[in-house]
Every structure is written in C-alpha cells, then in structure tokens.
Design a protein around this motif. Structure first.
Motif, PDB file in Angstrom:
ATOM      1  N   GLN A 132      -1.210  -4.711  -0.730  1.00 13.53           N
ATOM      2  CA  GLN A 132      -2.392  -4.226  -1.433  1.00 13.53           C
ATOM      3  C   GLN A 132      -2.708  -5.074  -2.667  1.00 13.53           C
ATOM      4  O   GLN A 132      -3.862  -5.195  -3.065  1.00 13.53           O
ATOM      5  CB  GLN A 132      -2.197  -2.768  -1.859  1.00 13.53           C
ATOM      6  CG  GLN A 132      -3.437  -2.125  -2.467  1.00 13.53           C
ATOM      7  CD  GLN A 132      -3.226  -0.645  -2.736  1.00 13.53           C
ATOM      8  OE1 GLN A 132      -2.123  -0.205  -3.074  1.00 13.53           O
ATOM      9  NE2 GLN A 132      -4.267   0.139  -2.579  1.00 13.53           N
ATOM     10  N   HIS A 173      -5.753  -5.270   3.764  1.00 15.94           N
ATOM     11  CA  HIS A 173      -5.737  -4.218   2.750  1.00 15.94           C
ATOM     12  C   HIS A 173      -5.585  -4.767   1.339  1.00 15.94           C
ATOM     13  O   HIS A 173      -5.316  -4.016   0.403  1.00 15.94           O
ATOM     14  CB  HIS A 173      -4.600  -3.235   3.045  1.00 15.94           C
ATOM     15  CG  HIS A 173      -4.714  -2.559   4.372  1.00 15.94           C
ATOM     16  ND1 HIS A 173      -4.300  -3.162   5.557  1.00 15.94           N
ATOM     17  CD2 HIS A 173      -5.204  -1.348   4.728  1.00 15.94           C
ATOM     18  CE1 HIS A 173      -4.517  -2.340   6.563  1.00 15.94           C
ATOM     19  NE2 HIS A 173      -5.068  -1.237   6.099  1.00 15.94           N
ATOM     20  N   GLU A 213      -6.477  -5.696  -2.182  1.00 15.87           N
ATOM     21  CA  GLU A 213      -7.521  -5.269  -3.107  1.00 15.87           C
ATOM     22  C   GLU A 213      -7.468  -5.993  -4.449  1.00 15.87           C
ATOM     23  O   GLU A 213      -8.477  -6.039  -5.157  1.00 15.87           O
ATOM     24  CB  GLU A 213      -7.413  -3.762  -3.359  1.00 15.87           C
ATOM     25  CG  GLU A 213      -7.614  -2.911  -2.115  1.00 15.87           C
ATOM     26  CD  GLU A 213      -7.483  -1.426  -2.404  1.00 15.87           C
ATOM     27  OE1 GLU A 213      -7.265  -1.062  -3.590  1.00 15.87           O
ATOM     28  OE2 GLU A 213      -7.590  -0.627  -1.463  1.00 15.87           O
ATOM     29  N   GLN A 229       0.842  -1.198   0.000  1.00 20.19           N
ATOM     30  CA  GLN A 229       0.000   0.000   0.000  1.00 20.19           C
ATOM     31  C   GLN A 229       0.876   1.246   0.000  1.00 20.19           C
ATOM     32  O   GLN A 229       1.816   1.358   0.779  1.00 20.19           O
ATOM     33  CB  GLN A 229      -0.907  -0.021   1.227  1.00 20.19           C
ATOM     34  CG  GLN A 229      -2.029   0.995   1.211  1.00 20.19           C
ATOM     35  CD  GLN A 229      -2.939   0.821   2.403  1.00 20.19           C
ATOM     36  OE1 GLN A 229      -2.483   0.695   3.533  1.00 20.19           O
ATOM     37  NE2 GLN A 229      -4.240   0.799   2.173  1.00 20.19           N
ATOM     38  N   THR A 282     -12.371  -6.528   1.368  1.00 26.65           N
ATOM     39  CA  THR A 282     -11.371  -5.671   0.712  1.00 26.65           C
ATOM     40  C   THR A 282     -11.119  -5.972  -0.755  1.00 26.65           C
ATOM     41  O   THR A 282     -10.763  -5.067  -1.510  1.00 26.65           O
ATOM     42  CB  THR A 282     -10.021  -5.782   1.445  1.00 26.65           C
ATOM     43  OG1 THR A 282      -9.506  -7.126   1.313  1.00 26.65           O
ATOM     44  CG2 THR A 282     -10.165  -5.443   2.919  1.00 26.65           C
TER      45      THR A 282
END
Length: 206
Positions: free
Chosen positions: A89, A111, A113, A66, A140
């Motif tokens: 991420q 987190h 995605e 991230q 997420t």
C-alpha cells in the motif's frame, strides 16, 4: 540476504561512501544496479507485490502492506502466506538506492497509494516519467513526496500529471527545479484536485 541488504543500505547507498574522485565509485554503482535488476521469473513465481517488496528492501527502502500500520524493513522478516495475500500500500524510499532499472517491479502493484522519494540519489526525471505512466498507479496513487532528489527537474515533475488520482504532492529541496511557478501551475491545471505543498525556495545567502 538480510546482511547484504543492510550493507547495501548503510554502506553502499550513503553519499560519503559513494563519492570518490569526482563521482560515484564504479563498483558501488554496479552493485546497486545489481540490486535493482528485475527478475521476471521471480515476479511470476512470488507475485508482483512480494517481488517488489524484496526489491525495495534489498535497496534499503521500506514497504507497508495493506491492512498493516507497521513498516516492513527486514528482508528476512517479510511475511509469508498464500500467493498474493500481502499487497503493498505504501513505499518509503528514504535514503535508498532504488533506480530506474528496478521500476518494472511497480507494474503489477494494484493497491499502491503512497510513495516517498526522499534523499534518493538515483531518482531522476526518467524515474518520475516511468512512475507516472504505470497504468495501475494512475488509478491508485494518492500521495507522493519528493524531497532532496538532486537529479529531478521540472521535466520530471510535469510528467506527474498522468497520475490522474493524485491528491497530495509534497516537493522540497529540489535544486534541479528552476521554473517552480510554471511547473506547479501546469500540474494544478491538469490535476485541479491536487493539493501541492512546496518548500522549493533556495536558502538565503549567508
């Protein structure tokens, strides 16, 4: 570890070296299983994101943290810092030997995605079911690509309906999918917001 991880990716996880006498060489399958083994004490000590990053890079996958644009591919180059500072991420599993055995690493990721599963020989329906039932990922995960994973069937794809916030799904070259229209319709009904892009038609005969 860097040399070992690169060896696993470039030698152990390639179809040409994995095929022998009609199947996967037992030693390579065993070694890839070792790379996927979950060390729960390591997760506690290093945090879920760091431990998951180590697992993924060990198996030849890539991660993006991230706040960063660059993909992390070097095991020895993993960033250091306070516990929990770097959050995964995105995961790119292209040509990696990640398998079901290692999926417990995903449980603590808060987190994540985006996931790409491209040319992953060990990815099967059970992996997609495990992915879709991971509670944090149900909140997420936004983007998922599944390409050239020969062990994935309609059953695995239908399980993805648990990913309630999934926004984009790309499916290509999945010979195990036999009821494309029915499977897509079931996913679209369960997830009306989902944008599904398909390239599942069999090649034209020569």
């Amino acid at each position: 570890m860097r040399l070992l991880a690169r060896t696993a990716h470039s030698v152990l996880c390639t179809p040409t070296t994995l095929q022998a006498a009609g199947g996967v060489r037992p030693f390579w399958g065993w070694l890839n299983a070792v790379f996927n083994k979950v060390d729960y004490e390591r997760i506690k000590a290093a945090g879920p994101d760091r431990a998951a990053a180590e697992w993924l890079l060990r198996c030849g996958a890539k991660v993006r943290f991230q706040g960063f644009d660059r993909w992390q591919i070097d095991y020895n180059g993993l960033p250091t810092g306070p516990l929990g500072r770097y959050k995964i991420q995105a995961i790119d599993g292209t040509d990696s030997c990640i398998m079901y055995r290692g999926f417990d690493h995903l449980d603590g990721l808060e987190h994540l995605e985006e996931v790409r599963l491209i040319k992953c020989m060990y990815i099967e329906d059970a992996c997609l079911e495990r992915l879709s039932k991971t509670e944090k990922l149900q909140d997420t995960l936004r983007r998922l690509e599944i390409v050239s994973c020969g062990n994935v069937t309609d059953k695995g794809l239908i399980a993805l309906h648990h990913l309630r916030n999934l926004e984009y799904l790309f499916l290509s070259d999945l010979p195990g999918v036999s009821e494309k229209d029915i499977t897509v319709d079931r996913l679209q009904t369960a997830l009306p917001q989902l944008d599904i892009e398909l390239d599942l038609d069999p090649p034209n005969p020569q």
